[in-house]
Design a protein around this motif. Structure first.
Motif, PDB file in Angstrom:
ATOM      1  N   GLU A 282      10.579  34.449   8.911  1.00 42.08           N
ATOM      2  CA  GLU A 282      11.705  35.119   9.560  1.00 42.08           C
ATOM      3  C   GLU A 282      11.151  36.175  10.492  1.00 42.08           C
ATOM      4  OE1 GLU A 282      14.561  36.676   6.770  1.00 42.08           O
ATOM      5  OE2 GLU A 282      15.500  34.716   6.589  1.00 42.08           O
ATOM      6  N   GLU A 283      11.767  36.263  11.654  1.00 42.65           N
ATOM      7  CA  GLU A 283      11.386  37.279  12.628  1.00 42.65           C
ATOM      8  C   GLU A 283      12.661  37.751  13.323  1.00 42.65           C
ATOM      9  OE1 GLU A 283       8.994  39.894  14.747  1.00 42.65           O
ATOM     10  OE2 GLU A 283       8.561  38.758  12.944  1.00 42.65           O
ATOM     11  N   ILE A 284      12.722  39.029  13.623  1.00 41.98           N
ATOM     12  CA  ILE A 284      13.879  39.599  14.291  1.00 41.98           C
ATOM     13  C   ILE A 284      13.903  39.122  15.743  1.00 41.98           C
ATOM     14  CG2 ILE A 284      15.007  41.753  15.046  1.00 41.98           C
ATOM     15  CD1 ILE A 284      15.040  41.442  12.030  1.00 41.98           C
ATOM     16  N   GLY A 285      15.079  38.653  16.179  1.00 43.65           N
ATOM     17  CA  GLY A 285      15.279  38.323  17.589  1.00 43.65           C
ATOM     18  C   GLY A 285      15.596  39.615  18.310  1.00 43.65           C
ATOM     19  N   LYS A 286      16.860  39.845  18.594  1.00 44.79           N
ATOM     20  CA  LYS A 286      17.253  41.120  19.177  1.00 44.79           C
ATOM     21  C   LYS A 286      17.548  42.129  18.076  1.00 44.79           C
ATOM     22  CE  LYS A 286      20.432  43.345  22.339  1.00 44.79           C
ATOM     23  NZ  LYS A 286      21.584  43.210  23.215  1.00 44.79           N
ATOM     24  N   GLU A 287      18.402  41.723  17.123  1.00 53.09           N
ATOM     25  CA  GLU A 287      18.793  42.639  16.052  1.00 53.09           C
ATOM     26  C   GLU A 287      18.704  42.016  14.663  1.00 53.09           C
ATOM     27  OE1 GLU A 287      22.728  43.404  17.377  1.00 53.09           O
ATOM     28  OE2 GLU A 287      22.125  45.007  18.744  1.00 53.09           O
ATOM     29  N   LEU A 288      18.791  40.684  14.591  1.00 53.68           N
ATOM     30  CA  LEU A 288      18.876  40.007  13.300  1.00 53.68           C
ATOM     31  C   LEU A 288      17.767  38.976  13.143  1.00 53.68           C
ATOM     32  CD1 LEU A 288      22.733  39.481  13.397  1.00 53.68           C
ATOM     33  CD2 LEU A 288      21.493  41.136  11.997  1.00 53.68           C
ATOM     34  N   PRO A 289      17.429  38.635  11.892  1.00 52.98           N
ATOM     35  CA  PRO A 289      16.340  37.672  11.681  1.00 52.98           C
ATOM     36  C   PRO A 289      16.712  36.242  12.063  1.00 52.98           C
ATOM     37  CG  PRO A 289      17.148  38.544   9.577  1.00 52.98           C
ATOM     38  CD  PRO A 289      17.944  39.190  10.656  1.00 52.98           C
ATOM     39  N   ILE A 290      15.710  35.535  12.551  1.00 52.06           N
ATOM     40  CA  ILE A 290      15.801  34.109  12.833  1.00 52.06           C
ATOM     41  C   ILE A 290      14.887  33.441  11.809  1.00 52.06           C
ATOM     42  CG2 ILE A 290      15.393  32.284  14.530  1.00 52.06           C
ATOM     43  CD1 ILE A 290      15.452  34.577  16.674  1.00 52.06           C
ATOM     44  N   THR A 291      15.400  32.472  11.058  1.00 52.25           N
ATOM     45  CA  THR A 291      14.594  31.758  10.069  1.00 52.25           C
ATOM     46  C   THR A 291      14.079  30.480  10.720  1.00 52.25           C
ATOM     47  OG1 THR A 291      16.013  32.619   8.318  1.00 52.25           O
ATOM     48  CG2 THR A 291      14.562  30.785   7.745  1.00 52.25           C
ATOM     49  N   VAL A 292      12.755  30.317  10.697  1.00 53.95           N
ATOM     50  CA  VAL A 292      12.115  29.214  11.407  1.00 53.95           C
ATOM     51  C   VAL A 292      11.155  28.486  10.476  1.00 53.95           C
ATOM     52  CG1 VAL A 292      10.699  28.587  13.412  1.00 53.95           C
ATOM     53  CG2 VAL A 292      12.234  30.561  13.532  1.00 53.95           C
ATOM     54  N   GLY A 293      11.189  27.166  10.515  1.00 59.43           N
ATOM     55  CA  GLY A 293      10.225  26.345   9.799  1.00 59.43           C
ATOM     56  C   GLY A 293       9.231  25.773  10.798  1.00 59.43           C
ATOM     57  N   VAL A 294       7.934  25.917  10.482  1.00 63.32           N
ATOM     58  CA  VAL A 294       6.878  25.423  11.362  1.00 63.32           C
ATOM     59  C   VAL A 294       5.950  24.533  10.545  1.00 63.32           C
ATOM     60  CG1 VAL A 294       4.965  26.043  12.905  1.00 63.32           C
ATOM     61  CG2 VAL A 294       6.955  27.554  12.723  1.00 63.32           C
ATOM     62  N   VAL A 295       5.660  23.349  11.080  1.00 66.95           N
ATOM     63  CA  VAL A 295       4.713  22.432  10.449  1.00 66.95           C
ATOM     64  C   VAL A 295       3.464  22.402  11.321  1.00 66.95           C
ATOM     65  CG1 VAL A 295       4.286  20.074   9.694  1.00 66.95           C
ATOM     66  CG2 VAL A 295       6.594  21.041   9.509  1.00 66.95           C
ATOM     67  N   VAL A 296       2.320  22.653  10.687  1.00 65.98           N
ATOM     68  CA  VAL A 296       1.038  22.614  11.377  1.00 65.98           C
ATOM     69  C   VAL A 296       0.260  21.425  10.827  1.00 65.98           C
ATOM     70  CG1 VAL A 296      -1.108  23.853  11.874  1.00 65.98           C
ATOM     71  CG2 VAL A 296       1.041  25.126  11.626  1.00 65.98           C
TER      72      VAL A 296
END
Length: 175
Positions: free
Chosen positions: A82-96
């Motif tokens: 999770e990382e904050i966009g402007k004000e709220l978190p964005i939950t992201v799944g990443v496959v490496v």
């Protein structure tokens, strides 16, 4: 009449903001996309002092927690950040897979603007992207095009992609 037009306009603007937000992918669904038909247990990447400093350079803010959970098999890992966009978190799944990104999925988007980052036209830019060492910093080796009105969300996704690649390198699956 003016009040009616104003109410309709406010309603349409509210609808547009709500259309950006949503939960688009569950943890279980992301796991199946990353490792189809494989039952796996969470693994843990323990965050020591050195690792924390490197992660904080990538994110440009402090990192809390003693571990990061992920799935790994052969030379493939899957991460949920999770990382904050402007004000709220964005939950992201990443496959490496190997040393490059194989998949990026927006699992939950909470901001009222910038939700275009969840669409494949944007996320497919990350496929095949690797890490590049530049002086004392790590960064993505490819340019990621931005989206007008979603600058902070785009930045958040670039940070998450960089972090996933970096964390992958710290695991037995990335060595």
């Amino acid at each position: 009449m003016k009040k009616l037009i104003l109410l309709i306009w406010i309603g349409l603007m509210s609808f547009d903001a709500l259309a950006q937000r949503g939960k688009f992918l569950t943890t279980e669904d992301f796991h199946q996309l990353a490792f189809p038909n494989q039952e796996m247990k969470w693994q843990a990447l323990w965050v020591n002092k050195t690792l924390r400093v490197d992660m904080e350079k990538i994110l440009n803010h402090s990192v809390r927690g003693l571990r990061i959970r992920y799935w790994g098999h052969e030379n493939r890992t899957a991460w949920i950040f999770e990382e904050i966009g402007k004000e709220l978190p964005i939950t992201v799944g990443v496959v490496v897979d190997g040393d490059s990104i194989d998949q990026v999925h927006i699992m939950e988007y909470r901001e009222s603007r910038g939700g275009e980052v969840r669409y494949p036209f944007f996320t497919k830019q990350f496929i095949g992207v690797k890490l590049e060492q530049k002086e004392e910093r790590v960064k993505l080796d490819s340019h990621i095009d931005g989206i007008t009105g979603a600058t902070l969300s785009v930045r958040a996704l670039k940070k998450i992609a960089t972090l996933a690649l970096f964390c992958h390198q710290q695991t037995p699956f990335g060595k």
